[in-house]
Design a protein around this motif. Structure first.
Motif, mmCIF file in Angstrom:
data_model
loop_
_atom_site.group_PDB
_atom_site.id
_atom_site.type_symbol
_atom_site.label_atom_id
_atom_site.label_comp_id
_atom_site.label_asym_id
_atom_site.label_seq_id
_atom_site.Cartn_x
_atom_site.Cartn_y
_atom_site.Cartn_z
ATOM 1 N N VAL A 336 0.802 -1.224 0.000
ATOM 2 C CA VAL A 336 0.000 0.000 0.000
ATOM 3 C C VAL A 336 0.841 1.283 0.000
ATOM 4 C CG1 VAL A 336 -1.622 1.351 1.411
ATOM 5 C CG2 VAL A 336 -2.063 -1.060 0.961
ATOM 6 N N PRO A 337 1.966 1.363 0.750
ATOM 7 C CA PRO A 337 2.766 2.602 0.729
ATOM 8 C C PRO A 337 3.200 3.047 -0.666
ATOM 9 C CG PRO A 337 3.443 1.260 2.581
ATOM 10 C CD PRO A 337 2.472 0.427 1.788
ATOM 11 N N LEU A 338 3.277 2.123 -1.638
ATOM 12 C CA LEU A 338 3.594 2.521 -3.008
ATOM 13 C C LEU A 338 2.567 3.514 -3.527
ATOM 14 C CD1 LEU A 338 5.011 2.205 -5.792
ATOM 15 C CD2 LEU A 338 3.460 0.291 -6.230
ATOM 16 N N PHE A 339 1.288 3.271 -3.238
ATOM 17 C CA PHE A 339 0.219 4.129 -3.744
ATOM 18 C C PHE A 339 -0.011 5.370 -2.883
ATOM 19 C CE2 PHE A 339 -0.751 -0.181 -5.236
ATOM 20 C CZ PHE A 339 -0.906 0.037 -6.593
ATOM 21 N N ILE A 340 0.154 5.242 -1.578
ATOM 22 C CA ILE A 340 -0.198 6.357 -0.701
ATOM 23 C C ILE A 340 0.977 7.260 -0.349
ATOM 24 C CG2 ILE A 340 -2.082 5.015 0.296
ATOM 25 C CD1 ILE A 340 -0.400 4.697 2.823
ATOM 26 N N VAL A 341 2.213 6.770 -0.533
ATOM 27 C CA VAL A 341 3.387 7.565 -0.170
ATOM 28 C C VAL A 341 4.324 7.760 -1.364
ATOM 29 C CG1 VAL A 341 5.412 7.748 1.319
ATOM 30 C CG2 VAL A 341 3.299 6.764 2.228
ATOM 31 N N VAL A 342 4.782 6.671 -1.959
ATOM 32 C CA VAL A 342 5.822 6.748 -2.987
ATOM 33 C C VAL A 342 5.362 7.525 -4.217
ATOM 34 C CG1 VAL A 342 7.324 5.428 -4.514
ATOM 35 C CG2 VAL A 342 6.891 4.608 -2.182
ATOM 36 N N LEU A 343 4.236 7.125 -4.811
ATOM 37 C CA LEU A 343 3.770 7.785 -6.029
ATOM 38 C C LEU A 343 3.386 9.256 -5.792
ATOM 39 C CD1 LEU A 343 1.703 4.967 -7.809
ATOM 40 C CD2 LEU A 343 3.989 5.806 -8.354
ATOM 41 N N PRO A 344 2.650 9.591 -4.724
ATOM 42 C CA PRO A 344 2.352 11.009 -4.485
ATOM 43 C C PRO A 344 3.604 11.858 -4.277
ATOM 44 C CG PRO A 344 0.844 9.636 -3.247
ATOM 45 C CD PRO A 344 1.884 8.717 -3.805
ATOM 46 N N LEU A 345 4.581 11.352 -3.513
ATOM 47 C CA LEU A 345 5.814 12.119 -3.309
ATOM 48 C C LEU A 345 6.600 12.253 -4.608
ATOM 49 C CD1 LEU A 345 7.087 10.834 0.168
ATOM 50 C CD2 LEU A 345 5.978 13.010 -0.377
ATOM 51 N N ALA A 346 6.578 11.197 -5.427
ATOM 52 C CA ALA A 346 7.245 11.272 -6.735
ATOM 53 C C ALA A 346 6.579 12.333 -7.610
ATOM 54 C CB ALA A 346 7.207 9.910 -7.420
ATOM 55 N N MET A 347 5.240 12.383 -7.605
ATOM 56 C CA MET A 347 4.534 13.415 -8.370
ATOM 57 C C MET A 347 4.852 14.802 -7.843
ATOM 58 S SD MET A 347 0.747 12.021 -9.448
ATOM 59 C CE MET A 347 0.203 11.416 -7.849
ATOM 60 N N LEU A 348 4.923 14.928 -6.528
ATOM 61 C CA LEU A 348 5.229 16.226 -5.931
ATOM 62 C C LEU A 348 6.606 16.706 -6.368
ATOM 63 C CD1 LEU A 348 3.937 18.227 -3.867
ATOM 64 C CD2 LEU A 348 5.355 17.139 -2.119
#
Length: 371
Positions: A336-348
């Protein structure tokens, strides 16, 4: 285009995040410090929400699918959109399975789980087919019932004399590490990290300027409530019994005895269980529909049946409740952290110097936002 109001957004956030969460004693790895673990997770959840709101402000009129495409490109962004839609359907499935398991365990021991799960999924599918506007009106109707029910439970527990604050002591007996282990990744992934679902719905809010303010206030209310309920259950059962009980809140309610007259309040917990899981299942279901619709171009109403079949079929992949819980705690929470943390921070990070244009993300309209 379907739209919702800011007050409807607030109620959706509150009921979605509350869901069936108070029925369980989350963060029990930290023993009597579970409420502290919930508090730390709530702060981390607020930071994640700040990331999601920042991303949404870059493009107020599009959802998570177009945000992926803008930040990662058409093909990589499209792949992430497909994965996110499948993940949302999977999360909906987990709640469908929870509904079947908990109903069988606590209420209807002789009713086949497949019937129970089919019925709740049919109700959710019907609601999803009507769209987000109808669903948030249902949430508005359910909200007072949830508030009154929880208020009644809390008062009855206090009046029954079951609460012993000493069960919260000693505070941080084994230092901060048990709290940290309880927070990451478990409590971050569930429930606070699930605010990522808002990126599907925030673009539908009429009052775009109020999105951030409403989201922060709603999460703050939910956080305070969940921490308080966590501490209340711990004050009644203590860490040992809380860890051994499948439904700690149900156990607490079963202990309530007032004047040799008021008891057996299981019906209230059952009501909250059904409402919470229904809202959770349907929100994730609709989010999966909207995300899949954005990447395929097919109307979300035409996807209700195939995605519903997918959710129902996946609910039988786990042979029993023990396996279901093991998959959820030992595998799902690690992904789950891939979707809720990694991808959003990468987009940011990727979008810091990027200028958003709707056509760049595959959407329509003029330039929406600029950093």
């Amino acid at each position: 285009m379907q739209q919702i109001g800011k007050s409807q957004l607030a109620l959706l956030i509150i009921l979605f995040l509350v869901g069936s969460t108070p029925l369980f004693e989350l963060g029990i790895k930290a023993k009597q410090d579970a409420w502290l673990a919930m508090s730390v997770a709530a702060v981390a959840g607020m930071l994640l929400l700040a990331v999601y709101v920042k991303l949404q402000k870059r493009a107020p009129h599009v959802g998570i699918a177009d945000l992926y495409k803008f930040h990662f490109g058409r093909y990589i962004g499209g792949a992430f959109t497909v994965l996110t839609s499948i993940w949302l359907a999977y999360e909906s499935m987990r709640n469908v399975r929870d509904f079947g398991e908990l109903t069988t365990m606590a209420l209807l021991g002789f009713t086949p789980k497949w019937i129970i799960m089919l019925l709740i999924l049919l109700v959710s599918a019907y609601t999803a087919s009507k769209g987000i506007e109808v669903f948030v009106r249902v949430v508005q109707l359910l909200f007072p019932i949830v508030v009154i029910s929880y208020a009644a439970l809390i008062m009855l527990v206090f009046f029954s004399g079951l609460v012993k604050a000493s069960r919260l002591l000693p505070v941080m007996e084994n230092g901060p590490m048990p709290i940290v282990r309880a927070v990451f990744p478990d409590l971050i992934s569930f429930p606070f990290g699930q605010t990522i679902v808002l990126l599907v719905f925030l673009s539908l809010v009429k009052e775009k300027d109020a999105v951030g303010r409403v989201s922060y206030k709603s999460l703050a209310i939910v956080s305070l409530f969940l921490v308080a309920m966590n501490a209340l259950v711990m004050c009644v059962l203590g860490p040992e019994l809380s860890e051994l009980t499948s439904l700690p809140l149900l156990q607490v309610v079963q202990l309530v005895r007032l004047a040799n007259f008021l008891e057996r309040l299981d019906i209230i917990v059952t009501l909250l269980l059904y409402i919470g899981l229904f809202v959770k299942i349907t929100t994730l279901y609709i989010a999966s529909l909207f995300t899949a619709s954005a990447v395929t171009g097919i109307s979300h109403r035409n996807l209700v049946f195939p995605i519903g079949v997918l959710i129902y079929a996946m609910s039988f992949l786990e042979p029993n409740n023990t396996y279901h819980i093991w998959i959820g705690l030992d595998i799902t929470l690690k992904v789950v952290p891939l979707f809720i943390v990694v991808l959003p921070l990468a987009m940011l990070a990727v979008g810091i110097r990027k200028k958003y244009r709707a056509e760049a993300a595959g959407g329509n309209g003029r330039q929406q936002a600029e950093n």
